[in-house]
Design a protein around this motif. Sequence first.
Motif, PDB file in Angstrom:
ATOM      1  N   THR A 224       0.844  -1.198   0.000  1.00 16.22           N
ATOM      2  CA  THR A 224       0.000   0.000   0.000  1.00 16.22           C
ATOM      3  C   THR A 224       0.879   1.248   0.000  1.00 16.22           C
ATOM      4  OG1 THR A 224      -1.602  -1.231   1.311  1.00 16.22           O
ATOM      5  CG2 THR A 224      -1.907   1.150   1.174  1.00 16.22           C
ATOM      6  N   ALA A 225       1.189   1.760  -1.183  1.00 14.06           N
ATOM      7  CA  ALA A 225       2.063   2.931  -1.288  1.00 14.06           C
ATOM      8  C   ALA A 225       1.235   4.178  -1.522  1.00 14.06           C
ATOM      9  CB  ALA A 225       3.081   2.731  -2.404  1.00 14.06           C
ATOM     10  N   THR A 226       0.593   4.664  -0.470  1.00 15.60           N
ATOM     11  CA  THR A 226      -0.205   5.887  -0.541  1.00 15.60           C
ATOM     12  C   THR A 226       0.259   6.847   0.544  1.00 15.60           C
ATOM     13  OG1 THR A 226      -1.898   5.132   1.012  1.00 15.60           O
ATOM     14  CG2 THR A 226      -2.193   4.548  -1.328  1.00 15.60           C
ATOM     15  N   ILE A 227      -0.012   8.115   0.346  1.00 13.92           N
ATOM     16  CA  ILE A 227       0.376   9.095   1.355  1.00 13.92           C
ATOM     17  C   ILE A 227      -0.418   8.874   2.635  1.00 13.92           C
ATOM     18  CG2 ILE A 227      -1.265  10.901   0.721  1.00 13.92           C
ATOM     19  CD1 ILE A 227       2.492  11.361   1.601  1.00 13.92           C
ATOM     20  N   GLU A 228      -1.626   8.353   2.532  1.00 15.56           N
ATOM     21  CA  GLU A 228      -2.423   8.076   3.731  1.00 15.56           C
ATOM     22  C   GLU A 228      -1.776   6.980   4.568  1.00 15.56           C
ATOM     23  OE1 GLU A 228      -3.687   8.212   0.636  1.00 15.56           O
ATOM     24  OE2 GLU A 228      -4.717  10.147   0.784  1.00 15.56           O
ATOM     25  N   ALA A 229      -1.346   5.896   3.925  1.00 15.48           N
ATOM     26  CA  ALA A 229      -0.669   4.812   4.648  1.00 15.48           C
ATOM     27  C   ALA A 229       0.638   5.307   5.241  1.00 15.48           C
ATOM     28  CB  ALA A 229      -0.426   3.626   3.710  1.00 15.48           C
ATOM     29  N   TYR A 230       1.322   6.171   4.510  1.00 19.03           N
ATOM     30  CA  TYR A 230       2.586   6.732   4.971  1.00 19.03           C
ATOM     31  C   TYR A 230       2.386   7.542   6.258  1.00 19.03           C
ATOM     32  CZ  TYR A 230       7.192   8.912   4.530  1.00 19.03           C
ATOM     33  OH  TYR A 230       8.475   9.326   4.751  1.00 19.03           O
ATOM     34  N   VAL A 231       1.402   8.418   6.230  1.00 16.38           N
ATOM     35  CA  VAL A 231       1.165   9.269   7.401  1.00 16.38           C
ATOM     36  C   VAL A 231       0.594   8.453   8.557  1.00 16.38           C
ATOM     37  CG1 VAL A 231       0.001  11.344   8.251  1.00 16.38           C
ATOM     38  CG2 VAL A 231       0.933  11.311   5.938  1.00 16.38           C
ATOM     39  N   ASP A 232      -0.087   7.349   8.270  1.00 17.01           N
ATOM     40  CA  ASP A 232      -0.530   6.461   9.350  1.00 17.01           C
ATOM     41  C   ASP A 232       0.666   5.954  10.161  1.00 17.01           C
ATOM     42  OD1 ASP A 232      -3.206   6.705   8.698  1.00 17.01           O
ATOM     43  OD2 ASP A 232      -3.320   4.796   7.614  1.00 17.01           O
ATOM     44  N   HIS A 233       1.754   5.605   9.490  1.00 15.02           N
ATOM     45  CA  HIS A 233       2.945   5.137  10.203  1.00 15.02           C
ATOM     46  C   HIS A 233       3.608   6.286  10.965  1.00 15.02           C
ATOM     47  CE1 HIS A 233       3.659   0.852   9.097  1.00 15.02           C
ATOM     48  NE2 HIS A 233       2.743   1.156   8.193  1.00 15.02           N
ATOM     49  N   ILE A 234       3.599   7.473  10.389  1.00 11.87           N
ATOM     50  CA  ILE A 234       4.095   8.639  11.120  1.00 11.87           C
ATOM     51  C   ILE A 234       3.256   8.847  12.378  1.00 11.87           C
ATOM     52  CG2 ILE A 234       4.315  11.155  11.076  1.00 11.87           C
ATOM     53  CD1 ILE A 234       5.143  10.951   8.167  1.00 11.87           C
ATOM     54  N   ASP A 235       1.931   8.800  12.233  1.00 10.53           N
ATOM     55  CA  ASP A 235       1.038   8.971  13.383  1.00 10.53           C
ATOM     56  C   ASP A 235       1.352   7.949  14.481  1.00 10.53           C
ATOM     57  OD1 ASP A 235      -0.425  11.123  12.441  1.00 10.53           O
ATOM     58  OD2 ASP A 235      -2.065   9.897  11.653  1.00 10.53           O
ATOM     59  N   TYR A 236       1.513   6.699  14.086  1.00 10.85           N
ATOM     60  CA  TYR A 236       1.782   5.644  15.068  1.00 10.85           C
ATOM     61  C   TYR A 236       3.078   5.942  15.815  1.00 10.85           C
ATOM     62  CZ  TYR A 236       2.359   1.014  17.128  1.00 10.85           C
ATOM     63  OH  TYR A 236       2.514  -0.017  18.025  1.00 10.85           O
ATOM     64  N   ALA A 237       4.126   6.295  15.066  1.00 12.99           N
ATOM     65  CA  ALA A 237       5.412   6.577  15.692  1.00 12.99           C
ATOM     66  C   ALA A 237       5.334   7.794  16.607  1.00 12.99           C
ATOM     67  CB  ALA A 237       6.485   6.784  14.619  1.00 12.99           C
ATOM     68  N   VAL A 238       4.612   8.818  16.174  1.00  7.56           N
ATOM     69  CA  VAL A 238       4.468  10.030  16.983  1.00  7.56           C
ATOM     70  C   VAL A 238       3.754   9.716  18.291  1.00  7.56           C
ATOM     71  CG1 VAL A 238       3.246  12.240  17.111  1.00  7.56           C
ATOM     72  CG2 VAL A 238       4.611  11.683  15.089  1.00  7.56           C
ATOM     73  N   GLN A 239       2.695   8.926  18.226  1.00 10.08           N
ATOM     74  CA  GLN A 239       1.977   8.560  19.440  1.00 10.08           C
ATOM     75  C   GLN A 239       2.841   7.728  20.379  1.00 10.08           C
ATOM     76  OE1 GLN A 239      -1.092   9.686  20.403  1.00 10.08           O
ATOM     77  NE2 GLN A 239      -0.896  10.972  18.578  1.00 10.08           N
ATOM     78  N   LEU A 240       3.749   6.955  19.818  1.00 17.08           N
ATOM     79  CA  LEU A 240       4.588   6.065  20.615  1.00 17.08           C
ATOM     80  C   LEU A 240       5.766   6.793  21.262  1.00 17.08           C
ATOM     81  CD1 LEU A 240       5.108   3.018  21.386  1.00 17.08           C
ATOM     82  CD2 LEU A 240       6.611   2.955  19.375  1.00 17.08           C
ATOM     83  N   VAL A 241       6.487   7.613  20.473  1.00 15.98           N
ATOM     84  CA  VAL A 241       7.745   8.189  20.976  1.00 15.98           C
ATOM     85  C   VAL A 241       7.795   9.706  20.917  1.00 15.98           C
ATOM     86  CG1 VAL A 241       9.097   6.118  20.478  1.00 15.98           C
ATOM     87  CG2 VAL A 241       8.878   7.886  18.717  1.00 15.98           C
ATOM     88  N   GLY A 242       6.775  10.341  20.341  1.00 20.88           N
ATOM     89  CA  GLY A 242       6.762  11.798  20.273  1.00 20.88           C
ATOM     90  C   GLY A 242       7.211  12.302  18.913  1.00 20.88           C
ATOM     91  N   PRO A 243       6.706  13.459  18.484  1.00 21.98           N
ATOM     92  CA  PRO A 243       7.003  13.983  17.143  1.00 21.98           C
ATOM     93  C   PRO A 243       8.465  14.335  16.931  1.00 21.98           C
ATOM     94  CG  PRO A 243       5.873  15.625  18.485  1.00 21.98           C
ATOM     95  CD  PRO A 243       5.806  14.338  19.249  1.00 21.98           C
ATOM     96  N   GLU A 244       9.202  14.560  18.005  1.00 22.23           N
ATOM     97  CA  GLU A 244      10.617  14.938  17.869  1.00 22.23           C
ATOM     98  C   GLU A 244      11.513  13.767  17.487  1.00 22.23           C
ATOM     99  OE1 GLU A 244       9.985  14.284  22.371  1.00 22.23           O
ATOM    100  OE2 GLU A 244       8.809  14.822  20.598  1.00 22.23           O
ATOM    101  N   HIS A 245      10.944  12.561  17.401  1.00 26.66           N
ATOM    102  CA  HIS A 245      11.751  11.376  17.082  1.00 26.66           C
ATOM    103  C   HIS A 245      11.318  10.699  15.785  1.00 26.66           C
ATOM    104  CE1 HIS A 245      13.650  11.783  20.937  1.00 26.66           C
ATOM    105  NE2 HIS A 245      12.483  11.754  21.545  1.00 26.66           N
ATOM    106  N   VAL A 246      10.655  11.445  14.911  1.00 26.54           N
ATOM    107  CA  VAL A 246      10.133  10.893  13.665  1.00 26.54           C
ATOM    108  C   VAL A 246      10.593  11.772  12.505  1.00 26.54           C
ATOM    109  CG1 VAL A 246       8.069  10.122  12.426  1.00 26.54           C
ATOM    110  CG2 VAL A 246       8.127  10.053  14.942  1.00 26.54           C
ATOM    111  N   GLY A 247      10.939  11.126  11.378  1.00 26.97           N
ATOM    112  CA  GLY A 247      11.392  11.860  10.204  1.00 26.97           C
ATOM    113  C   GLY A 247      11.049  11.131   8.913  1.00 26.97           C
ATOM    114  N   ILE A 248      11.716  11.535   7.829  1.00 22.53           N
ATOM    115  CA  ILE A 248      11.452  11.031   6.482  1.00 22.53           C
ATOM    116  C   ILE A 248      12.667  10.245   5.995  1.00 22.53           C
ATOM    117  CG2 ILE A 248      10.874  11.653   4.104  1.00 22.53           C
ATOM    118  CD1 ILE A 248       8.743  12.476   6.184  1.00 22.53           C
ATOM    119  N   GLY A 249      12.430   8.999   5.586  1.00 21.85           N
ATOM    120  CA  GLY A 249      13.468   8.182   4.960  1.00 21.85           C
ATOM    121  C   GLY A 249      12.808   7.302   3.925  1.00 21.85           C
ATOM    122  N   SER A 250      12.410   7.870   2.803  1.00 24.69           N
ATOM    123  CA  SER A 250      11.436   7.228   1.910  1.00 24.69           C
ATOM    124  C   SER A 250      11.937   5.935   1.280  1.00 24.69           C
ATOM    125  CB  SER A 250      11.002   8.199   0.815  1.00 24.69           C
ATOM    126  OG  SER A 250      11.998   8.314  -0.181  1.00 24.69           O
TER     127      SER A 250
END
Length: 322
Positions: A224-250
């Motif tokens: 599933t290569a969509t921007i929605e699926a991509y941001v879902d993983h960002i959301d999960y990581a942010v909820q887990l460890v905070g927004p300061e520990h998430v970035g882009i590595g496509s």
Amino acid sequence: MTTARLFWEQHACLPLTLEANVGDILRYRRPGGAYVSVNVGYAPHTKEMSLGFLETFRRDVEAHPDLELAGTVAEIDAAHAAGKIVVAFDLEDSRPVDDDLDMVQTFYDLGVRSLLPSYNNANSAGCGCLDAQDTGLTAYGRELIRTMTQVGMMADGSHCSIRTGLDISAIAGEACKPMIYSHSAMRGLYDHPRNVTDEQARQCAATSGVIGIPGIGIFLGENTATIEAYVDHIDYAVQLVGPEHVGIGSDYSFDAEDAQADLEANPDLFPEEYTRWGVIQFIDPETTLTVEQALLDRGYSDSDVRGILGGNFRRVARAVWF
């Protein structure tokens, strides 16, 4: 007037040939410029091959009117202010180091700013994410990570086994240096062996590190290569460890057809977990750049978007690089 946000792509893949076109990197062009880390070797590549890629890529970047080499955070900041794209390099396996710790400095001097010890399968440095038995870093692998922290190179846990990643976090933490997962999605959201566990993510964050989310369909979901699926993983990581520990590595591959052929020709490196869905889908650079607006649309604050888009990896670079 709002200053354009820095975009930091921690891992992208040009064709690993001497004929690669570095101009493809211009697909990341945007207001505010960009930093793009380009792979120069993984498990199949020898020291001589990676040095050859570096020589060629460096020459071609230096000759290109719209690209610049970047070795320091100050150079990245200057390029950001000028709206330019700057390029550095990464290694996706320690084989090109050739078990010679002095090569870490050599690669650093040539612009390699991050390295992961083991690509999918065990080597002299440690275990990979596809190994049935996970013994983590070897004694040599531990010295490799220590040397990287001394030289100023980011220690990367992507493609590594769970224990290897945790060992990297422990050694980086002892040196008071952040470690990263340059391109790893979240296993708690989608169970794939290439994705990182919650524990890995927490231990990375404990070093002040960053997890770069990849845009590869088989890691985000059922290809599933969509921007929605991509941001879902960002959301999960942010909820887990905070927004300061998430970035882009496509992990975008500019030679997707060749990459697919490599996948099919190397079942030891890319077994059924990679091939079950057929042709792998990628989120391309143009779509990756839309993550900025997608985050704003989901209610992320300006400061959080700045961090995820580039500021968080910049913070790690400032803490690690010399």
